[in-house]
Design a protein around this motif. Structure first.
Motif, short mmCIF file in Angstrom:
data_model
loop_
_atom_site.label_atom_id
_atom_site.label_comp_id
_atom_site.label_asym_id
_atom_site.label_seq_id
_atom_site.Cartn_x
_atom_site.Cartn_y
_atom_site.Cartn_z
N PHE A 1 -1.56 -59.98 -32.19
CA PHE A 1 -2.55 -59.49 -32.54
C PHE A 1 -3.05 -58.03 -32.28
CE2 PHE A 1 -7.48 -59.44 -33.43
CZ PHE A 1 -7.41 -60.06 -34.70
N LEU A 2 -3.25 -57.77 -31.16
CA LEU A 2 -3.59 -56.30 -30.68
C LEU A 2 -3.48 -56.53 -29.12
CD1 LEU A 2 -7.58 -55.36 -30.54
CD2 LEU A 2 -6.71 -57.68 -30.57
N TYR A 3 -3.14 -55.12 -28.77
CA TYR A 3 -2.60 -54.81 -27.34
C TYR A 3 -1.12 -55.44 -26.94
CZ TYR A 3 -7.50 -53.51 -27.42
OH TYR A 3 -8.60 -52.82 -27.60
N TYR A 4 -0.63 -54.53 -26.40
CA TYR A 4 1.00 -54.71 -25.87
C TYR A 4 1.93 -55.12 -27.07
CZ TYR A 4 0.08 -54.93 -20.80
OH TYR A 4 -0.45 -54.46 -19.56
N GLU A 5 1.77 -54.81 -28.29
CA GLU A 5 2.50 -55.10 -29.39
C GLU A 5 3.42 -53.93 -29.31
OE1 GLU A 5 -0.21 -52.70 -30.03
OE2 GLU A 5 -1.06 -54.80 -30.37
N ASP A 6 2.86 -52.73 -29.14
CA ASP A 6 3.86 -51.33 -29.16
C ASP A 6 4.66 -51.45 -28.03
OD1 ASP A 6 1.63 -50.97 -27.38
OD2 ASP A 6 1.01 -49.07 -28.40
N THR A 7 4.33 -52.17 -26.88
CA THR A 7 5.17 -52.09 -25.60
C THR A 7 6.37 -52.97 -25.90
OG1 THR A 7 3.22 -51.46 -24.35
CG2 THR A 7 5.21 -52.32 -22.99
N ASP A 8 5.90 -54.37 -26.28
CA ASP A 8 6.90 -55.13 -26.66
C ASP A 8 7.99 -54.88 -27.71
OD1 ASP A 8 8.16 -57.85 -27.39
OD2 ASP A 8 7.08 -57.66 -29.27
N LEU A 9 7.51 -54.07 -28.82
CA LEU A 9 8.42 -53.37 -29.77
C LEU A 9 9.12 -52.35 -28.95
CD1 LEU A 9 9.61 -53.05 -32.49
CD2 LEU A 9 7.63 -51.57 -33.02
N SER A 10 8.85 -51.51 -28.20
CA SER A 10 9.47 -50.62 -27.51
C SER A 10 10.52 -50.92 -26.57
CB SER A 10 8.45 -49.55 -26.80
OG SER A 10 7.60 -48.91 -27.63
N TRP A 11 10.34 -52.17 -25.86
CA TRP A 11 11.17 -53.01 -24.88
C TRP A 11 12.32 -53.43 -25.90
CZ3 TRP A 11 8.57 -54.95 -20.44
CH2 TRP A 11 9.63 -55.33 -18.99
N ARG A 12 12.13 -54.06 -27.11
CA ARG A 12 13.30 -54.44 -27.96
C ARG A 12 13.73 -53.51 -28.66
NH1 ARG A 12 10.73 -57.12 -31.99
NH2 ARG A 12 8.82 -56.74 -31.73
N ILE A 13 13.32 -52.22 -28.97
CA ILE A 13 14.23 -51.30 -29.21
C ILE A 13 15.06 -50.55 -28.37
CG2 ILE A 13 13.92 -48.46 -29.79
CD1 ILE A 13 11.26 -49.30 -31.24
N ARG A 14 14.73 -50.54 -27.24
CA ARG A 14 15.73 -50.12 -25.82
C ARG A 14 16.74 -51.07 -25.76
NH1 ARG A 14 15.51 -45.74 -23.58
NH2 ARG A 14 14.03 -44.24 -23.80
N ALA A 15 16.29 -52.34 -25.74
CA ALA A 15 17.37 -53.43 -25.82
C ALA A 15 18.47 -53.42 -26.72
CB ALA A 15 16.61 -54.89 -25.79
N ARG A 16 18.24 -52.75 -27.94
CA ARG A 16 19.11 -52.71 -28.98
C ARG A 16 20.16 -51.59 -28.57
NH1 ARG A 16 19.19 -55.08 -34.04
NH2 ARG A 16 18.38 -57.36 -33.64
N GLY A 17 19.70 -50.61 -27.69
CA GLY A 17 20.60 -49.36 -27.35
C GLY A 17 19.88 -48.23 -27.67
N TYR A 18 18.65 -48.18 -28.26
CA TYR A 18 18.25 -46.98 -28.79
C TYR A 18 17.20 -46.23 -27.87
CZ TYR A 18 19.89 -48.23 -33.51
OH TYR A 18 20.83 -48.46 -34.40
N GLY A 19 17.07 -44.78 -27.94
CA GLY A 19 16.04 -44.32 -27.25
C GLY A 19 14.88 -44.06 -27.81
N ILE A 20 13.67 -43.58 -27.16
CA ILE A 20 12.42 -43.36 -27.41
C ILE A 20 12.09 -41.83 -27.01
CG2 ILE A 20 9.97 -43.88 -27.59
CD1 ILE A 20 10.97 -46.86 -27.32
N ARG A 21 11.70 -41.11 -27.87
CA ARG A 21 11.50 -39.49 -27.38
C ARG A 21 9.87 -39.15 -27.53
NH1 ARG A 21 15.12 -35.79 -28.23
NH2 ARG A 21 16.47 -37.01 -27.42
N TYR A 22 9.35 -38.48 -26.45
CA TYR A 22 8.20 -38.09 -26.51
C TYR A 22 8.13 -36.67 -27.21
CZ TYR A 22 4.45 -35.32 -24.96
OH TYR A 22 3.20 -34.43 -24.44
N VAL A 23 7.25 -36.39 -27.97
CA VAL A 23 7.27 -35.08 -28.83
C VAL A 23 6.26 -34.60 -28.68
CG1 VAL A 23 7.77 -33.97 -31.12
CG2 VAL A 23 8.57 -36.18 -30.57
N PRO A 24 5.74 -33.29 -27.81
CA PRO A 24 4.59 -32.92 -27.38
C PRO A 24 3.89 -31.92 -28.55
CG PRO A 24 6.43 -31.37 -26.45
CD PRO A 24 7.10 -32.96 -27.17
N GLY A 25 4.57 -31.65 -29.43
CA GLY A 25 4.21 -30.85 -30.52
C GLY A 25 3.59 -31.73 -31.70
N ALA A 26 3.58 -33.09 -31.59
CA ALA A 26 3.12 -33.94 -32.28
C ALA A 26 1.78 -34.57 -32.05
CB ALA A 26 4.01 -35.21 -32.78
N VAL A 27 0.69 -33.78 -32.25
CA VAL A 27 -0.52 -33.97 -31.50
C VAL A 27 -1.66 -34.80 -32.48
CG1 VAL A 27 -2.52 -32.98 -30.51
CG2 VAL A 27 -0.12 -31.92 -30.23
#
Length: 472
Positions: free
Chosen positions: A333-359
């Motif tokens: 519903f709301l909260y932790y859904e993005d953390t769960d999705l990110s965990w699954r993205i990483r489980a597939r072997g993909y990276g997640i990049r922080y972009v400081p210029g995207a404000v």
């Protein structure tokens, strides 16, 4: 579902999307946010991008005229109507499952993007190593600018069952007469909100810093309503103009009776940006957290880097990967859904990049009140659901077993305190925790099935992913 409209030229495309295929679909979930949408959509329309993109707003059965506003003022936005409030997870999924562009980009309706936000967010996918990225996440700062105020006062310890060292109890903060208690950033000074959700208060420590939202330019009058265990002095101080040693200071009295004091801060006092999120972390006890939360932005997060999780407000994801993963988990519903999705993205072997210029500039908790029963229910339950799906078995079991034990401990302590005080026990927190655990148990079979599926398709083992976890 309304008819899809082409991307307007001034919204990121040199020509209409009939001749240029959009690179990204921006998805915004809205629920009774007619007062928030104009600033968000106006910011999206001003994006400086050399590619086409399209904007969709999922309306979660709003009753405040949101759809009428969108039809009248933003005809270039495609409205995806929901028949009921599906929350952040379900609302996004309603649109994301229809996305055909290479990238999907998420932004909250209470966020305002800087003009280069979208181009910066998508750029890493075309950079060296970009094919290994599953998602990117930007810098989210709080919408207003703040005055940093340092507080110092003597402390006391309430008693044998509360070992905190407390300073003063603050029940109101005003800025030029306007109540701003809920907008003050307290993370580096207090123990968190206490009391009823309708009239919270904060106990400070003896030393720390608070950030008060103030307008740009000109003097401002601040008011504090507070009390303490005895008569004592509170010293408030703040910086002067950049490059000078001059600053401000006020020595104010506080006592057992609640009183209101005021002070005036000159217009030369520096205003600062404060970070809401620069990517996410997960702690070793399973709690998710915003990286950099409530830190003054002095450039400490100005370099791109890999992070464990992306923030659902201002993330971009490869659409092909999102479709493979099934996007968010509707049950959250709301909260932790993005953390769960990110965990699954990483489980597939993909990276997640922080972009400081995207404000993005974000109105914190504009749609839900932090530490309200709604907030506590979903954060507590969804943390257990996420760990059940994504963490190693020992870590998940430890959290799942600890929760009911902590609930019993809280209930016993509440009863003892009520017996000593000869008062009615505060049972609502315990009842809320029981609701949390009941809902978790109801969803447990679905989470176990999801866990098995994640394990079958994983490119990285759960134990290796937990090397990202951070100690408190």
């Amino acid at each position: 579902m309304s008819e899809e409209r082409p991307t307007r030229p001034e919204a990121g495309s040199a020509v209409e999307s009939k001749t240029v295929e959009p690179l990204a679909t921006i998805v915004i979930v809205n629920w009774n946010g007619a007062h928030l949408l104009p600033a968000c959509l106006d910011g999206i329309a001003k994006q400086e991008a050399d590619f086409a993109y399209q904007t969709w707003v999922v309306d979660n059965a709003s009753s405040d005229g949101s759809r009428e506003l969108l039809a009248e003022r933003y005809p270039w936005v495609r409205v995806v109507p929901a028949e009921c409030n599906l929350g952040f997870a379900g609302g996004n999924n309603l649109a994301l499952r229809q996305v055909t562009t290479p990238f999907a980009v998420l932004v909250n309706n209470d966020a305002i993007p800087e003009p280069t936000w979208l181009a910066a967010l998508l750029a890493p996918f075309d950079e060296p190593g970009g094919r290994h990225l599953g998602a990117t996440t930007g810098k989210v700062v709080f919408l207003p600018r703040f005055l940093r105020i340092r507080l110092h006062t003597p402390t006391f310890v309430p008693g044998p069952h509360d070992s905190r060292e407390l300073g003063v109890r603050v029940s109101s903060v005003t800025v030029d007469g306007r109540e701003a208690l809920r907008e003050v950033l307290w993370e580096n000074l207090t123990y968190g909100a206490e009391g009823p959700s309708g009239s919270p208060y904060f106990w400070t420590r003896g030393d720390g810093e608070l950030c008060v939202p103030i307008p740009d330019g000109g003097p401002v009058t601040l008011g504090f309503t507070w009390a303490a265990e005895s008569r004592k002095q509170v010293t408030l101080s703040w910086d002067g103009p950049t490059g000078t040693s001059a600053g401000g200071r006020a020595d104010l009295a506080v006592g057992p009776e609640s009183t209101t004091v005021s002070l005036t801060v000159g217009g030369e006092a520096p205003r600062v940006d404060v970070i809401n999120n620069v990517g996410g972390i997960v702690l070793t006890d399973g709690y998710g957290a915003d990286r950099g939360y409530q830190q003054v932005d002095v450039g400490q997060f100005d370099q791109p880097e890999d992070v464990f999780t992306a923030c659902g407000n201002g993330m971009a994801i490869r659409s092909s990967l999102g479709h493979e993963l099934g996007w968010f988990d509707d049950a959250f519903f709301l909260y932790y859904e993005d953390t769960d999705l990110s965990w699954r993205i990483r489980a597939r072997g993909y990276g997640i990049r922080y972009v400081p210029g995207a404000v993005l500039r974000h109105i914190h908790s504009a749609s839900s009140v932090e530490w309200s029963p709604l907030f506590v229910f979903h954060t507590d339950r969804n943390r257990l659901l996420m760990l059940t799906k994504d963490a190693t078995a020992p870590m998940a079991l430890a959290a799942v077993i600890r929760y009911p034990l902590t609930t019993v401990s809280i209930a016993v302590r509440t009863l003892r305190q009520a017996w000593r005080a000869r008062s009615q026990p505060a049972i609502r927190p315990t009842l809320l925790r029981l609701r949390v655990y009941g809902s978790y148990l109801r969803l447990l079979p679905d989470m176990l099935r999801a866990r098995r599926e994640i394990g079958r398709s994983a490119a990285q083992r759960r134990a290796s992913l937990q090397s990202w976890l951070v100690s408190r």
